[in-house]
Design a protein around this motif. Structure first.
Motif, PDB file in Angstrom:
ATOM      1  N   GLN A  70     -14.301   0.842  -6.130  1.00 38.32           N
ATOM      2  CA  GLN A  70     -15.414  -0.097  -5.972  1.00 38.32           C
ATOM      3  C   GLN A  70     -16.126   0.043  -4.625  1.00 38.32           C
ATOM      4  OE1 GLN A  70     -16.489  -2.216  -8.400  1.00 38.32           O
ATOM      5  NE2 GLN A  70     -15.068  -0.959  -9.593  1.00 38.32           N
ATOM      6  N   LYS A  86     -10.213 -16.135  -7.553  1.00 39.61           N
ATOM      7  CA  LYS A  86     -10.228 -16.252  -6.086  1.00 39.61           C
ATOM      8  C   LYS A  86     -11.449 -17.007  -5.567  1.00 39.61           C
ATOM      9  CE  LYS A  86      -7.156 -12.472  -5.455  1.00 39.61           C
ATOM     10  NZ  LYS A  86      -7.000 -11.027  -5.695  1.00 39.61           N
ATOM     11  N   ALA A 134     -11.156   1.393   2.518  1.00 41.74           N
ATOM     12  CA  ALA A 134     -10.934   2.182   1.307  1.00 41.74           C
ATOM     13  C   ALA A 134     -10.914   3.664   1.682  1.00 41.74           C
ATOM     14  CB  ALA A 134     -12.033   1.908   0.285  1.00 41.74           C
ATOM     15  N   PRO A 135      -9.969   4.402   1.161  1.00 38.50           N
ATOM     16  CA  PRO A 135      -9.845   5.814   1.533  1.00 38.50           C
ATOM     17  C   PRO A 135     -10.886   6.684   0.842  1.00 38.50           C
ATOM     18  CG  PRO A 135      -8.114   5.218   0.000  1.00 38.50           C
ATOM     19  CD  PRO A 135      -8.897   3.964   0.263  1.00 38.50           C
ATOM     20  N   THR A 139     -12.650  -4.259   1.789  1.00 42.50           N
ATOM     21  CA  THR A 139     -11.242  -4.158   1.399  1.00 42.50           C
ATOM     22  C   THR A 139     -11.125  -4.286  -0.113  1.00 42.50           C
ATOM     23  OG1 THR A 139     -11.038  -6.519   1.942  1.00 42.50           O
ATOM     24  CG2 THR A 139     -10.168  -4.968   3.547  1.00 42.50           C
ATOM     25  N   VAL A 140     -11.989  -3.584  -0.812  1.00 47.00           N
ATOM     26  CA  VAL A 140     -11.906  -3.536  -2.276  1.00 47.00           C
ATOM     27  C   VAL A 140     -11.230  -2.221  -2.669  1.00 47.00           C
ATOM     28  CG1 VAL A 140     -13.989  -4.949  -2.582  1.00 47.00           C
ATOM     29  CG2 VAL A 140     -14.173  -2.442  -2.507  1.00 47.00           C
ATOM     30  N   VAL A 184     -10.589   1.484  -3.983  1.00 50.51           N
ATOM     31  CA  VAL A 184     -11.388   2.663  -3.656  1.00 50.51           C
ATOM     32  C   VAL A 184     -12.491   2.911  -4.682  1.00 50.51           C
ATOM     33  CG1 VAL A 184      -9.758   4.253  -4.777  1.00 50.51           C
ATOM     34  CG2 VAL A 184     -11.228   5.073  -2.913  1.00 50.51           C
ATOM     35  N   PHE A 197     -15.800 -12.360  -0.237  1.00 46.38           N
ATOM     36  CA  PHE A 197     -16.330 -12.179  -1.588  1.00 46.38           C
ATOM     37  C   PHE A 197     -15.318 -11.435  -2.441  1.00 46.38           C
ATOM     38  CE2 PHE A 197     -19.818 -12.750   1.238  1.00 46.38           C
ATOM     39  CZ  PHE A 197     -20.698 -13.569   0.526  1.00 46.38           C
ATOM     40  N   LEU A 247      -5.290   4.285   6.756  1.00 48.73           N
ATOM     41  CA  LEU A 247      -3.908   4.112   7.164  1.00 48.73           C
ATOM     42  C   LEU A 247      -2.997   5.202   6.622  1.00 48.73           C
ATOM     43  CD1 LEU A 247      -3.593   0.239   6.980  1.00 48.73           C
ATOM     44  CD2 LEU A 247      -4.302   1.700   8.866  1.00 48.73           C
ATOM     45  N   GLY A 268      -7.860  -9.204  -1.460  1.00 47.82           N
ATOM     46  CA  GLY A 268      -6.560  -8.804  -2.007  1.00 47.82           C
ATOM     47  C   GLY A 268      -5.510  -8.888  -0.916  1.00 47.82           C
ATOM     48  N   ASN A 269      -4.479  -8.064  -1.030  1.00 50.12           N
ATOM     49  CA  ASN A 269      -3.393  -8.078  -0.052  1.00 50.12           C
ATOM     50  C   ASN A 269      -3.909  -7.840   1.356  1.00 50.12           C
ATOM     51  OD1 ASN A 269      -1.014  -8.325  -1.788  1.00 50.12           O
ATOM     52  ND2 ASN A 269      -1.704  -6.372  -2.624  1.00 50.12           N
ATOM     53  N   LEU A 270      -4.666  -6.789   1.513  1.00 49.02           N
ATOM     54  CA  LEU A 270      -5.150  -6.445   2.842  1.00 49.02           C
ATOM     55  C   LEU A 270      -6.226  -7.423   3.296  1.00 49.02           C
ATOM     56  CD1 LEU A 270      -5.041  -4.559   5.225  1.00 49.02           C
ATOM     57  CD2 LEU A 270      -6.731  -3.119   4.090  1.00 49.02           C
ATOM     58  N   GLY A 271      -7.149  -7.732   2.405  1.00 48.59           N
ATOM     59  CA  GLY A 271      -8.229  -8.640   2.762  1.00 48.59           C
ATOM     60  C   GLY A 271      -7.706  -9.964   3.299  1.00 48.59           C
ATOM     61  N   TYR A 280       0.828  -1.211   0.000  1.00 48.54           N
ATOM     62  CA  TYR A 280       0.000   0.000   0.000  1.00 48.54           C
ATOM     63  C   TYR A 280       0.855   1.251   0.000  1.00 48.54           C
ATOM     64  CZ  TYR A 280      -3.873   3.081   1.344  1.00 48.54           C
ATOM     65  OH  TYR A 280      -4.823   4.072   1.382  1.00 48.54           O
ATOM     66  N   SER A 325     -14.574 -10.270  -6.792  1.00 49.52           N
ATOM     67  CA  SER A 325     -15.075 -10.265  -8.166  1.00 49.52           C
ATOM     68  C   SER A 325     -14.132 -11.024  -9.091  1.00 49.52           C
ATOM     69  CB  SER A 325     -15.225  -8.821  -8.644  1.00 49.52           C
ATOM     70  OG  SER A 325     -13.990  -8.143  -8.518  1.00 49.52           O
TER      71      SER A 325
HETATM   72  N1  LIG Z   1      -2.910  -3.042   1.369  1.00 56.40           N
HETATM   73  C1  LIG Z   1      -3.014  -2.248   2.416  1.00 56.40           C
HETATM   74  O1  LIG Z   1      -2.275  -2.383   3.380  1.00 56.40           O
HETATM   75  C2  LIG Z   1      -4.037  -1.198   2.500  1.00 56.40           C
HETATM   76  C3  LIG Z   1      -3.910  -0.271   3.511  1.00 56.40           C
HETATM   77  C4  LIG Z   1      -4.888   0.711   3.643  1.00 56.40           C
HETATM   78  C5  LIG Z   1      -5.940   0.744   2.784  1.00 56.40           C
HETATM   79  N2  LIG Z   1      -6.036  -0.149   1.810  1.00 56.40           N
HETATM   80  C6  LIG Z   1      -7.213  -0.090   0.959  1.00 56.40           C
HETATM   81  O2  LIG Z   1      -7.842  -1.335   1.026  1.00 56.40           O
HETATM   82  C7  LIG Z   1      -8.365  -1.667  -0.239  1.00 56.40           C
HETATM   83  C8  LIG Z   1      -7.773  -2.970  -0.693  1.00 56.40           C
HETATM   84  O3  LIG Z   1      -6.356  -2.871  -0.763  1.00 56.40           O
HETATM   85  P1  LIG Z   1      -5.496  -4.091  -1.275  1.00 56.40           P
HETATM   86  O4  LIG Z   1      -4.083  -3.686  -1.155  1.00 56.40           O
HETATM   87  O5  LIG Z   1      -5.919  -5.324  -0.617  1.00 56.40           O
HETATM   88  O6  LIG Z   1      -5.907  -4.126  -2.808  1.00 56.40           O
HETATM   89  P2  LIG Z   1      -5.885  -5.382  -3.807  1.00 56.40           P
HETATM   90  O7  LIG Z   1      -5.954  -4.842  -5.178  1.00 56.40           O
HETATM   91  O8  LIG Z   1      -4.779  -6.275  -3.434  1.00 56.40           O
HETATM   92  O9  LIG Z   1      -7.225  -6.163  -3.465  1.00 56.40           O
HETATM   93  C9  LIG Z   1      -8.480  -5.735  -3.870  1.00 56.40           C
HETATM   94  C10 LIG Z   1      -9.348  -6.974  -4.103  1.00 56.40           C
HETATM   95  O10 LIG Z   1     -10.704  -6.555  -4.294  1.00 56.40           O
HETATM   96  C11 LIG Z   1     -11.234  -7.327  -5.365  1.00 56.40           C
HETATM   97  N3  LIG Z   1     -12.365  -6.579  -5.937  1.00 56.40           N
HETATM   98  C12 LIG Z   1     -12.325  -5.554  -6.784  1.00 56.40           C
HETATM   99  N4  LIG Z   1     -13.574  -5.103  -7.026  1.00 56.40           N
HETATM  100  C13 LIG Z   1     -14.408  -5.887  -6.325  1.00 56.40           C
HETATM  101  C14 LIG Z   1     -15.812  -5.929  -6.167  1.00 56.40           C
HETATM  102  N5  LIG Z   1     -16.601  -5.032  -6.780  1.00 56.40           N
HETATM  103  N6  LIG Z   1     -16.338  -6.861  -5.360  1.00 56.40           N
HETATM  104  C15 LIG Z   1     -15.551  -7.751  -4.738  1.00 56.40           C
HETATM  105  N7  LIG Z   1     -14.219  -7.750  -4.831  1.00 56.40           N
HETATM  106  C16 LIG Z   1     -13.646  -6.831  -5.627  1.00 56.40           C
HETATM  107  C17 LIG Z   1     -10.096  -7.527  -6.298  1.00 56.40           C
HETATM  108  O11 LIG Z   1     -10.336  -8.658  -7.134  1.00 56.40           O
HETATM  109  C18 LIG Z   1      -8.947  -7.768  -5.327  1.00 56.40           C
HETATM  110  O12 LIG Z   1      -8.839  -9.116  -4.985  1.00 56.40           O
HETATM  111  C19 LIG Z   1      -8.062  -0.503  -1.142  1.00 56.40           C
HETATM  112  O13 LIG Z   1      -9.170   0.374  -1.155  1.00 56.40           O
HETATM  113  C20 LIG Z   1      -6.896   0.168  -0.474  1.00 56.40           C
HETATM  114  O14 LIG Z   1      -6.875   1.537  -0.749  1.00 56.40           O
HETATM  115  C21 LIG Z   1      -5.109  -1.130   1.656  1.00 56.40           C
END
Ligand SMILES: NC(=O)c1ccc[n+]([C@@H]2O[C@H](COP(=O)([O-])OP(=O)(O)OC[C@H]3O[C@@H](n4cnc5c(N)ncnc54)[C@H](O)[C@@H]3O)[C@@H](O)[C@H]2O)c1
Ligand SMILES: NC(=O)c1ccc[n+]([C@@H]2O[C@H](COP(=O)([O-])OP(=O)(O)OC[C@H]3O[C@@H](n4cnc5c(N)ncnc54)[C@H](O)[C@@H]3O)[C@@H](O)[C@H]2O)c1
Lengths: 213, 213
Positions: B156, B120, B176-177, B151-152, B154, B114, B193, B91-94, A100, B116
């Motif tokens: 979405q 996955k 999401a920010p 955790t999708v 921003v 869940f 964050l 994703g990474n955070l999820g 991130y 998209s």
């Molecule tokens: N990685 C972090 O440490 C971190 C920290 C703070 C905030 N965030 C926020 O958290 C969110 C996720 O970050 P990330 O790093 O995991 O991103 P990522 O891209 O790794 O994961 C996002 C996941 O969401 C899925 N997705 C997309 N659209 C979707 C939908 N409509 N329905 C269901 N799933 C859907 C994607 O397939 C993907 O697996 C972002 O908004 C990011 O800004 C992340």
DNA sequence: TAAACATTGTTAAAATATTCACAGCAGTAT
DNA sequence: ATACTGCTGTGAATATTTTAACAATGTTTA
């Protein structure tokens, strides 16, 4: 500008700046307090008070100059020299954070990661190199690191915090669910997701909204 | 007990409970307000006031009964029926969150994820099955889900929030920010964050401590 | 038994944070 | 020009949160 800007105001200023940057990208030149406030989810009065804290002044007729206000907030929040930061603990959460914050903000960058697990040392994750935990103190001192993120297991968190403090770190974002003991000139931001989720669950049952919609 | 317990108090109660459980595990039977407060990083007066909110009463000589107070807080915070929760965005955070909350608390469990991304779907990560985002609404309605974690990306997040609200979710932990627009009876806990890190960096420069050490 | 003690529950005071409300101003319309 | 409009900046009012203070209370000690 007053030395004692509150934590809440500082947090909201950071948020306003992000929104201003989005507006700027969308080629918007001016914005009124109530417009920006709506985007931020706060009241216009609160936003104007926050902006008062940094001494910026808008125009009664045109509102705030998007670019100038963003610069003004940046000047307030950021160190012009830049503030390199490190993260300790390259586990599930640490890696997510690294993805991130990788190259997010020029003035506030994660420049190194540390882990005690030798398998992780020397790997480069999202452009951030992982070093041995043994070299943490030396790295911090040599690079004058003031900002750190703790994502190690809770049992290790105080240990790591002690090293950080000893080496000169002045601000820590802590994800471990423990109250870290540090000198009073070290700022700790605790991110406690278990507490956050319990709050959500509680208020979901109460059907009670937050103060401002 | 008053209907209007503040967000701050609820958060701290959750923290006290965790500490009480640790004490209980360590076979401690009683604890004084100042002892528990020190562990929590708050003042004794604040802690006593928080405990007042749930109507529990300790003994002036022995302090609080560790097990009884923990139960009392649990009774206040938790739904006896349990509150299943879901997460959207694997994703990474999820995934990090899933690893953290997997089987953490009997009354507050992540029961489904869940995404998209079809790659996955149907994978089981940390004991939580990942479903197609298309089935989100149906799942929430059928299982009466009231709590969700977003955790999708921003772009979405508002989309997803709309679906959640439409299906009956009443509390959302949002990573999401973006400021989500939801009806006023839906509680949103924003975890931002980027803002948190900017705060840390700012106060690291000011060498200014938080209110209580 | 009674005095000394440390702690709780709670009321009152203080400190913070938010909101109100409006003077003053820069455009715009007439 | 003059009046009108809708905004900003801010002092004052309000609301919320924290801290202080202490009476009441159970326990220990002499
Ligand atoms: N990685 C972090 O440490 C971190 C920290 C703070 C905030 N965030 C926020 O958290 C969110 C996720 O970050 P990330 O790093 O995991 O991103 P990522 O891209 O790794 O994961 C996002 C996941 O969401 C899925 N997705 C997309 N659209 C979707 C939908 N409509 N329905 C269901 N799933 C859907 C994607 O397939 C993907 O697996 C972002 O908004 C990011 O800004 C992340
Ligand atoms: N995963 C989450 O979403 C999540 C959420 C909230 C809080 N947390 C907290 O964040 C912390 C990390 O969680 P995680 O899920 O990433 O755990 P994890 O076990 O996946 O990762 C911890 C990492 O820290 C490393 N480590 C251990 N001791 C170390 C030391 N002394 N110095 C340097 N590195 C060390 C380990 O080798 C490992 O790579 C924990 O305290 C956890 O409670 C995690």
């Amino acid at each position: 500008m007053p030395l004692n800007t509150s934590e809440k105001t500082v947090g909201r200023l950071s948020l306003y700046r992000r929104l201003l940057q989005e507006l700027s990208t969308a080629s918007v030149s001016y914005v009124y307090s109530h417009q920006l406030a709506t985007k931020a989810g706060v009241t216009a009065a609160k936003l104007r008070r926050d902006i008062m804290a940094i001494g910026y002044t808008g125009s009664p007729s045109k509102g705030y100059d998007v670019v100038k206000l963003a610069e003004s907030i940046a000047h307030f929040l950021e160190d012009p020299e830049g503030q390199p930061a490190v993260i300790i603990g390259v586990g599930n959460l640490g890696r997510a954070i690294m993805s991130y914050f990788g190259g997010r903000r020029p003035k506030l960058q994660l420049v190194a990661a540390f882990d005690s697990d030798e398998k992780k040392v020397n790997r480069v994750i999202h452009n951030i190199r992982c070093f041995s935990a043994d070299s943490l103190e030396e790295y911090i001192v040599q690079n004058s690191i003031k900002v750190a993120v703790i994502t190690v297991p809770v049992t290790q968190a105080q240990n790591v915090a002690d090293i950080l403090v000893r080496s000169g770190v002045k601000g820590i974002m802590n994800f471990a669910p423990i109250h870290l003991r540090v000198p009073s000139d070290v700022f700790i931001e605790d991110i406690d997701l278990a507490i956050s989720l319990e709050k959500v669950a509680y208020f979901a049952r109460q059907n009670k909204q937050k103060k401002e919609a």
